[in-house]
Design an enzyme around this catalytic site. Structure first.
Site, PDB file in Angstrom:
ATOM      1  N   HIS A 125      60.859  57.350  76.806  1.00  0.00           N
ATOM      2  CA  HIS A 125      61.328  58.661  76.364  1.00  0.00           C
ATOM      3  C   HIS A 125      62.553  58.570  75.468  1.00  0.00           C
ATOM      4  O   HIS A 125      63.421  57.714  75.641  1.00  0.00           O
ATOM      5  CB  HIS A 125      61.647  59.531  77.578  1.00  0.00           C
ATOM      6  CG  HIS A 125      62.656  58.925  78.506  1.00  0.00           C
ATOM      7  ND1 HIS A 125      64.008  59.054  78.320  1.00  0.00           N
ATOM      8  CD2 HIS A 125      62.506  58.180  79.624  1.00  0.00           C
ATOM      9  CE1 HIS A 125      64.653  58.437  79.278  1.00  0.00           C
ATOM     10  NE2 HIS A 125      63.772  57.876  80.088  1.00  0.00           N
ATOM     11  N   ASP A 126      62.583  59.451  74.475  1.00  0.00           N
ATOM     12  CA  ASP A 126      63.738  59.649  73.591  1.00  0.00           C
ATOM     13  C   ASP A 126      64.046  58.455  72.696  1.00  0.00           C
ATOM     14  O   ASP A 126      65.142  58.357  72.145  1.00  0.00           O
ATOM     15  CB  ASP A 126      64.998  60.018  74.401  1.00  0.00           C
ATOM     16  CG  ASP A 126      64.782  61.227  75.284  1.00  0.00           C
ATOM     17  OD1 ASP A 126      64.556  62.320  74.739  1.00  0.00           O
ATOM     18  OD2 ASP A 126      64.799  61.079  76.525  1.00  0.00           O
ATOM     19  N   GLY A 143      64.416  53.867  77.804  1.00  0.00           N
ATOM     20  CA  GLY A 143      64.717  55.152  77.203  1.00  0.00           C
ATOM     21  C   GLY A 143      65.892  55.118  76.237  1.00  0.00           C
ATOM     22  O   GLY A 143      66.797  54.300  76.356  1.00  0.00           O
TER      23      GLY A 143
END
Length: 264
Positions: A125-126, A143
């Site tokens: 994520h991200d 992440g």
């Protein structure tokens, strides 16, 4: 043909809200969820899963069993609307996982253009991934990792959360990266990754001439050879940059913009 209708295998399951561009191909048993947008000419292999909100550009190839746009693997995620964006011309191989962002991490994961992401790789994520990168098998980003352009991650390389990898860097097989890697460096395994010189061969292939490479080598020596303190090394990099090296200026800007310690 640019105006061709999508070619969808009869066993594929596609949400009515998904938008498929001209010439998109969807293989057997693929599942495409709500709020997924797929650009012209992209091919989705058998058994792929694409969850939304996800926006995919044109002329990408997703091989079998890729899992794209899944929820972030983060305990803080509470179902907020978060997204994944993928550019054009990428090749995504078997069993790759690309996750959407998190609400408190920017809300979006981005993959640029013309990347090769090989089997079993994971982008969490991200993360932000640039253009023209190669991630070899089982390479993994935790992440919030930022990866520049023309970066190579060799097989089984792992990058700690919030780290940055600069343009044209090369991460060797099995290296575990727990700090920022400046542009142009080559990093090899030694428990945690340690600098092993600049990525000279890769720079030559991309058209860097001898003068540019010499300046980068001088900057590398200042940073990593001898007992020079970081502040002293930065001052020397500033001299090289002021003498006309935009590449070394990019290295210096990268170093000064970090939140994690410099890999040294």
């Amino acid at each position: 043909m640019a105006d061709a209708a999508p070619l969808i295998h009869p066993t594929a399951v596609i949400d009515p809200s998904a938008r498929l561009g001209a010439g998109v191909q969807v293989g057997a048993y693929a599942v495409i969820g709500a709020e997924v947008e797929i650009g012209d000419g992209t091919r989705i292999g058998p058994h792929c899963t694409i969850e939304g909100p996800t926006r995919i550009g044109r002329d990408n190839v997703f091989h079998g069993h890729a899992a794209i746009g899944g929820e972030p693997q983060d305990k803080k995620y509470r179902g907020e609307r978060v997204t994944l964006e993928i550019g054009d011309g990428n090749v995504i191989r078997e069993f790759v996982t690309l996750n959407r962002g998190t609400g408190d991490g920017g809300g979006i994961t981005r993959i640029g253009h013309r990347n090769w992401i090989l089997a079993y790789c994971h982008v969490a994520h991200d993360c932000i991934v640039g253009d023209d990168c190669v991630f070899s098998n089982n390479a993994t980003l935790a992440g919030h990792v930022t990866v520049g352009n023309h970066v190579i991650l060799s097989g089984f390389a792992g990058v700690h959360q919030f780290c940055r990898i600069g343009n044209h860097a090369f991460i060797g097989m099995g290296a575990f990266v727990n700090g920022d890697v400046p542009p142009f460096l080559m990093v090899a395994q030694e428990k945690y990754a340690r600098p092993r010189g600049i990525n000279a061969e890769g720079l030559k292939r991309r058209g860097f001439d001898a003068t540019r490479i010499a300046a980068i080598k001088r900057a590398y020596r200042a940073l990593y050879m001898g007992d020079t303190k970081l502040d002293e090394a930065r001052a020397e990099l500033d001299e090289i940059a002021n003498a006309g090296s935009a590449d070394v200026r990019a290295m210096l800007d990268f170093i000064e913009g970090g939140e994690r310690p410099l890999l040294r």
